[in-house]
Design an enzyme around this catalytic site. Sequence first.
Site, short mmCIF file in Angstrom:
data_model
loop_
_atom_site.label_atom_id
_atom_site.label_comp_id
_atom_site.label_asym_id
_atom_site.label_seq_id
_atom_site.Cartn_x
_atom_site.Cartn_y
_atom_site.Cartn_z
N GLU A 190 8.15 61.38 6.73
CA GLU A 190 8.86 61.71 7.96
C GLU A 190 9.09 60.42 8.75
O GLU A 190 8.17 59.64 8.98
CB GLU A 190 8.05 62.72 8.79
CG GLU A 190 8.76 63.12 10.07
CD GLU A 190 8.37 64.50 10.60
OE1 GLU A 190 7.74 65.27 9.86
OE2 GLU A 190 8.71 64.80 11.76
N ARG A 191 10.35 60.22 9.14
CA ARG A 191 10.73 59.00 9.87
C ARG A 191 10.38 57.74 9.08
O ARG A 191 10.00 56.71 9.67
CB ARG A 191 10.07 58.95 11.26
CG ARG A 191 10.24 60.20 12.08
CD ARG A 191 11.66 60.63 12.23
NE ARG A 191 11.79 61.86 13.02
CZ ARG A 191 12.95 62.50 13.16
NH1 ARG A 191 14.04 62.06 12.57
NH2 ARG A 191 13.01 63.59 13.89
N ASN A 233 2.49 66.39 11.15
CA ASN A 233 3.02 67.73 10.91
C ASN A 233 2.47 68.15 9.56
O ASN A 233 2.93 67.68 8.52
CB ASN A 233 4.55 67.73 10.87
CG ASN A 233 5.16 67.43 12.24
OD1 ASN A 233 4.63 67.85 13.27
ND2 ASN A 233 6.26 66.69 12.25
N LYS A 312 -2.22 67.09 15.53
CA LYS A 312 -1.08 67.38 16.41
C LYS A 312 -1.11 68.89 16.61
O LYS A 312 -0.85 69.64 15.66
CB LYS A 312 0.20 66.92 15.72
CG LYS A 312 1.50 67.33 16.42
CD LYS A 312 2.72 66.74 15.68
CE LYS A 312 4.03 67.18 16.32
NZ LYS A 312 5.21 66.57 15.66
N GLU A 316 5.67 70.71 19.02
CA GLU A 316 6.81 70.81 18.10
C GLU A 316 6.55 71.80 16.96
O GLU A 316 6.81 71.52 15.80
CB GLU A 316 7.16 69.43 17.55
CG GLU A 316 7.57 68.45 18.64
CD GLU A 316 8.05 67.08 18.13
OE1 GLU A 316 7.62 66.69 17.04
OE2 GLU A 316 8.84 66.44 18.84
N ARG A 349 -3.89 64.35 19.50
CA ARG A 349 -2.70 63.73 20.11
C ARG A 349 -2.29 64.43 21.41
O ARG A 349 -2.36 65.66 21.52
CB ARG A 349 -1.54 63.72 19.13
CG ARG A 349 -1.85 62.83 17.93
CD ARG A 349 -0.75 62.86 16.90
NE ARG A 349 0.35 61.97 17.18
CZ ARG A 349 1.63 62.32 17.13
NH1 ARG A 349 1.98 63.57 16.87
NH2 ARG A 349 2.57 61.44 17.37
N ARG A 366 10.26 66.76 30.73
CA ARG A 366 9.44 66.44 29.56
C ARG A 366 8.48 65.28 29.83
O ARG A 366 7.37 65.25 29.32
CB ARG A 366 10.35 66.11 28.37
CG ARG A 366 9.60 65.62 27.17
CD ARG A 366 10.47 65.66 25.94
NE ARG A 366 9.88 64.84 24.88
CZ ARG A 366 10.45 64.63 23.71
NH1 ARG A 366 11.62 65.18 23.42
NH2 ARG A 366 9.87 63.88 22.80
N ASP A 395 9.08 59.46 24.13
CA ASP A 395 8.94 59.44 22.68
C ASP A 395 9.44 58.13 22.06
O ASP A 395 10.50 58.09 21.47
CB ASP A 395 9.74 60.63 22.10
CG ASP A 395 9.38 60.89 20.64
OD1 ASP A 395 8.46 60.25 20.14
OD2 ASP A 395 10.04 61.75 20.03
N GLU A 423 11.84 54.44 14.22
CA GLU A 423 12.65 55.65 14.39
C GLU A 423 13.77 55.46 15.41
O GLU A 423 14.93 55.75 15.13
CB GLU A 423 11.74 56.81 14.83
CG GLU A 423 12.53 58.08 15.15
CD GLU A 423 11.64 59.26 15.48
OE1 GLU A 423 10.41 59.11 15.52
OE2 GLU A 423 12.19 60.36 15.72
N TRP A 590 15.50 70.02 23.92
CA TRP A 590 14.47 69.00 23.70
C TRP A 590 14.03 68.26 24.96
O TRP A 590 13.09 67.47 24.93
CB TRP A 590 14.94 68.00 22.65
CG TRP A 590 15.09 68.63 21.31
CD1 TRP A 590 16.22 69.21 20.80
CD2 TRP A 590 14.07 68.82 20.32
NE1 TRP A 590 15.96 69.72 19.55
CE2 TRP A 590 14.66 69.50 19.22
CE3 TRP A 590 12.71 68.47 20.25
CZ2 TRP A 590 13.93 69.84 18.08
CZ3 TRP A 590 11.99 68.80 19.10
CH2 TRP A 590 12.60 69.48 18.04
O1 GCW Z 1 9.19 60.93 17.52
C1 GCW Z 1 9.01 62.25 17.18
C2 GCW Z 1 9.58 62.40 15.81
C3 GCW Z 1 8.94 63.46 14.97
C4 GCW Z 1 7.43 63.26 15.02
C5 GCW Z 1 6.99 63.40 16.47
C6 GCW Z 1 5.49 63.16 16.64
C7 GCW Z 1 5.79 63.63 13.32
O2 GCW Z 1 10.97 62.61 15.92
O3 GCW Z 1 9.43 63.34 13.65
O4 GCW Z 1 6.74 64.18 14.18
O5 GCW Z 1 7.63 62.44 17.25
O6 GCW Z 1 5.14 62.09 17.08
O7 GCW Z 1 4.70 64.05 16.36
#
Ligand code: GCW
Length: 729
Positions: A190-191, A233, A312, A316, A349, A366, A395, A423, A590
């Site tokens: 992921e990312r 995740n 986590k 999300e 987290r 947010r 973020d 990212e 979001w």
């Molecule tokens: O920056 C965002 C990302 C998600 C990531 C999330 C996180 C792992 O777009 O892909 O999920 O943060 O930090 O949990």
Amino acid sequence: MGESGSALARDTDRRTLVAIPDRTDVHAAWLPPEAFRAVGSRRVLVLGEGLLVDTVREEATRACARHGGGVRHRPPGGNGTADEPFDLVLALSTAEAPAVVTAVRDEFRRTSGQDAIGDEGFVLAHRDGVTVVLADEPAGLLYGFFHVVRLGETAFDAARPAEHHRPAMRRRMLNHWDNVDVHPVMGQVERGYAGGSIFWKDGALREDLTRVRAYGRLLAACGVNALSVNNVNVHRTEAHLLTDRLGDVAAIADELRPYGIRVHLSVNFASPVILGGLPTADPLDERVRQWWARATERVYQTIPDFGGYVVKADSEGQPGPFAYGRDHADGANMLADALAPYGGVVHWRAFVYNHRQDWRDRSTDRARAAYDHFAPLDGRFRDNAIVQVKYGPMDFQVREPVSPVIAAMPATRLAVEFQVTQEYTGQQRHVCYLAPMWSQVLGFRPFGADGPSVADIATDADTGGAAERAVRTAADGGAHAGGGLVAVSNVGDDRFWTGHPLAQANLYAFGRLAWDPRLDPVAVLDEWIDLTFVPSATADPERLRRTLHAMMDESWLTYERYTAPLGVGFMVRPGHHYGPDVDGYEYTPWGTYHFADRDGVGVDRTRATGTGFTGQYPKPWSDVYESLAECPDELLLFFHHVPYGHVLRNGSTVIQHIYDTHFEGVEQVAEIRRLWEKLDRELVSPEVHARVSELLDEQLRCAEEWRDQINTYFFRKSGVPDARGRRIY
Ligand code: GCW
């Protein structure tokens, strides 16, 4: 050294415990053979025993075999070295040592007034023609060895009084967002922007883990000592790493252990339900607590030096304690209790927010979320529960204020989280050296000039210097330990590890700043350049260094110039987050808005008229950010909604600043591309040259796209022309 060196090499103990991987299909990053020339051409003595001492011995042996030096190793009680001359002695305190080592030890005691060198620390000195590294523990010897590698010839060329080195942060950790199964949307990592995972491929642990060993080696050489192996995740398959697939984690731990790296695991909060068949994952339910206790016991039976869990939760879409009417402290403490008997920690987290908000609702912000959830829980977390906080309230944007959570939980162990994977900062197609940003964050003082810095807060009270401890004690009324630094890794199975060869510098710099947050990011870049490119072995060292510095030193600011302006953030394509899309997130759930209209832009987060977010900061920042006049330019649109004609502290209007920075940013990218093209081909390898060239073309294309979309968008909204009449569409 020549003759006696090769005699020594023949004499070297050949027992092999740590196979140092030599993979020609993978770029050597900051440990090319040439970087070991200074050490490898010396007569080296290694004194002591232990797994990490074996690693040091093997590293030295390997270097000496290549460069003509030689290595002797003596475990404690071994003798026969008294009369031999050495250039470098690496000794554990427990070992019987030559006189020069004893002299260094005495000097250290005398000058520092201390006796202990510390778990991972070392003392370095050069006297009587001998360079000495002295450590209490094998890990210290390993870090000392790599420090000498970093110094190169300068470690040997002049007298050096005893210097004490030890890490500011006890835990210097990377999080991998690697999936075992290829995720339908997020892929294997992921990312991840550097290919697949170095651990997993298509649902299984890789058979050949030599690359993991090589990774551990790179990490040890920059100071990282902990790593979580899977995505936060935690999907179905990955949840099983805790139980029936624990063997995968153990195999990775075996590869990393010789380099002093402990393995951690991201776990799914609903594991008792998913894996254990229980009807609930309620953290206060006795069956759930016992399930975790037993699962954790099995983990430690399999991996005795296991580091702990990363979680986590309620974020999300991930499960968490909210489903049972419990809070984050209940959840974290349950796992902390399961880990406590074995000395493990849980990283919990703080990235918790409502990702299903209604864009019409102006009261939900947010940026406020992490503080609103966590600050009230201060004091309730166990000692081995670490609350892991992203550096900013949103973020990982190119520019954010420091998260107010960092100042709001004095009775909690906090770790600060960075994102080495790019990212939101160009996805390893753009040059963006992030250490200057991290260094700014680490140096930020949330309580004002006399209070502790972010680095102080994340620093263990028992490893920080006395002065830092005093500051912390004054500021928070107690000397609790900080939780260290964490970052999301940027590594994959790409030949260059990080896709963009220059993105390796971010990984290196993260480790170095976690070891010592006060290091100058440009000096760290210097180290990285010297190790990676070994300019001294090229025809034009100065030119090579100059070019790389010109390309990288300010690349973070360049990236900022051509993307979202003045701290407003996002404006990226939804989903994959690459390239511009000004309104891409504007009407989504979001919570990442810029509120541009025909009159102005920015998010009003003041107490007076906005979301009140500024009130989450202590003084002086709560007032500085609240005030339109005092708010730093680069964060203006994060905190205020202003008309396009608003005059910045730098004298420019907001709209003109947007135009100017976007034109300028693209020019800078064009300039670094020119510099790279002009670089003599002999100064870097053809593969590196080709890869970087190709990526610079893409960076320039993308930067132009950003410039034109942003400028056009704001020109159409505002109707204000560019004062310099440049082309806007
Ligand atoms: O920056 C965002 C990302 C998600 C990531 C999330 C996180 C792992 O777009 O892909 O999920 O943060 O930090 O949990």
